[in-house]
Design an enzyme around this catalytic site. Sequence first.
Site, short mmCIF file in Angstrom:
data_model
loop_
_atom_site.label_atom_id
_atom_site.label_comp_id
_atom_site.label_asym_id
_atom_site.label_seq_id
_atom_site.Cartn_x
_atom_site.Cartn_y
_atom_site.Cartn_z
N GLY A 13 0.80 -1.22 0.00
CA GLY A 13 0.00 0.00 0.00
C GLY A 13 0.82 1.27 0.00
N GLU A 25 4.75 -6.17 1.84
CA GLU A 25 4.48 -6.70 0.50
C GLU A 25 3.99 -5.59 -0.45
OE1 GLU A 25 1.49 -9.74 1.22
OE2 GLU A 25 -0.04 -8.20 1.53
N PRO A 26 4.86 -4.60 -0.74
CA PRO A 26 4.44 -3.52 -1.64
C PRO A 26 4.42 -3.97 -3.09
CG PRO A 26 6.38 -2.92 -0.33
CD PRO A 26 6.22 -4.40 -0.25
N GLY A 27 3.55 -3.35 -3.87
CA GLY A 27 3.55 -3.56 -5.31
C GLY A 27 3.87 -2.24 -5.99
N ARG A 28 2.94 -1.28 -5.83
CA ARG A 28 3.08 0.02 -6.49
C ARG A 28 4.44 0.68 -6.26
NH1 ARG A 28 -1.30 3.22 -7.37
NH2 ARG A 28 -2.40 2.05 -5.75
N ARG A 60 -6.57 3.55 -15.08
CA ARG A 60 -6.58 4.20 -13.76
C ARG A 60 -7.27 5.57 -13.76
NH1 ARG A 60 -2.59 5.46 -10.94
NH2 ARG A 60 -3.49 4.70 -9.00
N TYR A 96 -10.31 5.49 -11.28
CA TYR A 96 -10.12 6.13 -9.96
C TYR A 96 -9.97 7.64 -10.06
CZ TYR A 96 -8.17 1.40 -9.28
OH TYR A 96 -7.96 0.06 -9.27
N CYS A 143 -14.16 4.04 -27.76
CA CYS A 143 -15.49 4.66 -27.87
C CYS A 143 -16.13 4.84 -26.51
CB CYS A 143 -16.39 3.81 -28.74
SG CYS A 143 -15.74 3.73 -30.39
N TYR A 158 -0.06 -1.22 -11.99
CA TYR A 158 -1.49 -1.24 -12.32
C TYR A 158 -1.76 -0.58 -13.67
CZ TYR A 158 -1.41 -2.52 -7.43
OH TYR A 158 -1.12 -3.14 -6.25
N1 LLP Z 1 -1.17 -6.72 -0.35
C1 LLP Z 1 -2.49 -6.88 -0.50
C2 LLP Z 1 -3.20 -7.80 0.36
C3 LLP Z 1 -3.15 -6.17 -1.50
O1 LLP Z 1 -4.47 -6.29 -1.65
C4 LLP Z 1 -2.43 -5.27 -2.32
C5 LLP Z 1 -3.08 -4.51 -3.38
C6 LLP Z 1 -1.05 -5.15 -2.11
C7 LLP Z 1 -0.45 -5.88 -1.10
C8 LLP Z 1 -0.20 -4.23 -2.92
O2 LLP Z 1 -0.63 -2.93 -2.75
P1 LLP Z 1 0.33 -1.74 -3.29
O3 LLP Z 1 1.59 -1.77 -2.52
O4 LLP Z 1 0.57 -1.94 -4.74
O5 LLP Z 1 -0.46 -0.49 -3.06
N2 LLP Z 1 -5.47 -1.00 -8.99
C9 LLP Z 1 -5.24 -0.07 -7.92
C10 LLP Z 1 -4.49 -0.70 -6.77
C11 LLP Z 1 -5.18 -1.92 -6.24
C12 LLP Z 1 -4.40 -2.58 -5.13
C13 LLP Z 1 -4.97 -3.89 -4.76
N3 LLP Z 1 -4.31 -4.56 -3.68
C14 LLP Z 1 -4.55 1.17 -8.47
O6 LLP Z 1 -4.28 1.23 -9.68
O7 LLP Z 1 -4.29 2.13 -7.75
#
Ligand code: LLP
Length: 854
Positions: free
Chosen positions: A699, A735-738, A774, A778, A805, A834
Amino acid sequence: MPNADSWVVLKFGGTSVATRSQWDTIASLVRRCQASGEKPLVVASALDGTQDQLWTLIRSVRDGGGDQEKGKVWDAHVRLAKELGVDGEPLLAPHMQDLERLLLGIGLTAESSPATSARVLSTGELMISRLGAAFLESQGLPITWLDARTVLRSVNGSSNSVQGHFLAATCSGDPDVELQRRLAGCSIVLTQGQLASNEHDQTVRMGCGGADTSAACFAARLQASRMEIWTDVPGMFTTDPRKITSARLLHHLDYEEARELASTGADVLHPRCVDPLREHHIPLYVRCTDTPHLAGTKVADDVPGYGAQVKAISMRRGITLIAIETPRMWHQVGFLAKAFAIFERCGLSIGHVATSESSITVSIDPVQEVDYGAVDAAVHALGAFCRVRPIEPCASVSLVGRHLRSVLHELGPALEVLDEQRVLLVTQAASDLNFSFVVQERHADRLVKRLHNQVFGNIGAQDPFGPTYRELLASEEPVNVRPWWRRKYEELLALDTPSFVYDTATLRERSASVRDLPPIDRAFYAMKACSHPGVLRVFYREGLGFECVSPGELDLIHQLFPDIAPERILFTPNFAPRHEYSDGFDRAGYVTLDSLRPLELWPNVFANREVIVRVDPGRGQGHHRHVRTAGSQTKFGIAPSRLSALKALARDIGLNVSGLHAHVGSGILTPETWPEVAFFLGSLLERFPDVRHLNIGGGLGVPERPGVLPLNLEILSERLSRFKESHPQLELWMEPGRYFAAEAGVLLARVTQVKWKGARCYIGIETGMNSLIRPALYGSHHFIVNLTRIGEPAAMTADIVGPICETGDVLGHGRRLPRTREGDMLLVANAGAYGRVMSSAYNCRNPATETLLA
Ligand code: LLP
């Protein structure tokens, strides 16, 4: 080409000298002057807030109170010194000692004379100028520190009160050959705003807005080729842009218009600074320190005229109206003179006046540092010979422009908004530069908004009006991002489009910055953010684990890394069917359970296994409600009230809870969030004695919009370390993704068509919401740049749209770009996370491909 002794005066306001990045900007502006053969004289205001702290200090010490504010002043400067990398204490200490001596005197005598107050207040300017000079010197710039009091002398008798003499002094702006000679050998000078001295060499101050005025005096004395005021908004606007973001930039104004605007309320510029500049034909630029590439507003006498026109709507608060009525005024010689003499005696400056046969209404401008009891005194004195009624608080709202008398008929519809307001006074300046209404203060904001909308709602960016403040901001890069793609733009221009492009170095750097935080024991990459194999390989080599949410993600990891240790895989399904759990136990080292239901439905799958339990801490966070993942409105996690039931079920089937997990949402920029999650999970430990690891989720956000600061990992780390100290036996996981992928990726697409429809311009590109959904989903903001024309100035405002379209197929609204043509390559920033993973072949249009740069 300016000659060798061409001085340029650069004045920086209190909000422009507060951070390292602002001082870096100051250094580069100074260098730019030098490179074009000009000599910069920098005038620095005191740090924002210092003046108020020093005033509080004076009052408190005088009244026998404490001197706590002293510590605040000291701390703010020492903190800045640290940020600037200069040894602040020896530079600041002498000024602090002076301050202490002065305060001691005030405390002992229980009196603060204007002379002493002036000295106390000047500590702010002296300290900041010391730090600034040391910093610029450390950057290799040959600085001369100048004490402004040795140059600017207050004009004798410039004020008729002692207060005014010391706290609202006036200085002459006559050319000063002696000063020019004195500074001839210097190449860069740094001095203080506000400060001057009187004929007895005592410190005096120029009063409200005085740093602008002292800078203008320096400019006039040095016969500078221009003066620049650097502040926190990028120029002068059709109204205060901080309140009304549809305010348009004014590209240029003449001196009278600028002064009128300043005196009717625009606070980026003090009206008193205009005259010395006008007299010597010195052009003035108003610009913004945080966006130094924007041209701002030019004030000069050679600016193009546009005939009769309203240029701006300004507002001044804190006005007092005094209504004076007497039937005896009729034909009474000298009545006005008598009344006005009282205002003069009380030191009150009159703003507007309206007279009739039996009444006068005057507006009194806000009283500054000079005299607080003056209005009462005037009312009392006037009361001796007429009926007086003070009305406050009021505000004056002014239309400012040229030849307003001749456009009054056009203002008809705009003035209709006044209907519902009680207009207390209407005046039209003899100079024909303003038309003002005084209303009660509480009506003023609404009046300005409606008038602005009426007058400027339908005009475009046509000289002298520039883009709106909102457009300027939307086209800015978020702060503190030093994007890799600026360095690699030539390489990017050679690529096929449309494509998502990822930068290996940035992926590595971002992931390492979390992986290496001392309290973090293990970092997993939430591969849902971007699952390009090349990107996954980079993270694999960086030693990260992978957080997977589906069998498909597990397949990909096993296919790419057949030898991966199971402990590097964390499986976190949600509402998954039975077989996904058993598959998870086979192919992942850890499985997260976020519901009790699977235990009730399929106890055999979980018998004698180990799981991590996802708990819902009750309050979600994130950049949009769709991505907040905690609280009763969301489908994730187990409520703490159900944990006893979970424990009982687990015991029955022989399930061991080895870890606890919570993830509150995505795109969060407050560092306290994760320590709070850790303490929350920590509070559950008593019930789960076998827990060895806490997974505090992902997150972590990245700034998307301009002006938003990046997540402070230092604070996050420090607070988590505190948690670790009290729980040394536990491992902390994230556990970051973004955070790992977003800024490492951009979307490149070429312009297909530039189309005007009415006054609106649309720039179409090859791909849109089918690649990046996105913004539509959002309302998220992605910075967009024309890569083909990188470095060219912005010249148009457009919506950036794709070929899908749907009306929502817009990647950016109202963006400022250079003159853009078909075939140009646009870059959409912050698209690594994303982006492609959420793309589709909607409309049978394949989304952008993916490329990894080494
Ligand atoms: N862990 C869990 C349990 C999650 O549900 C998520 C993301 C993450 C980690 C990774 O979150 P991050 O670090 O990337 O914020 N599509 C949306 C974001 C959806 C995130 C879903 N869960 C966007 O484009 O902003």
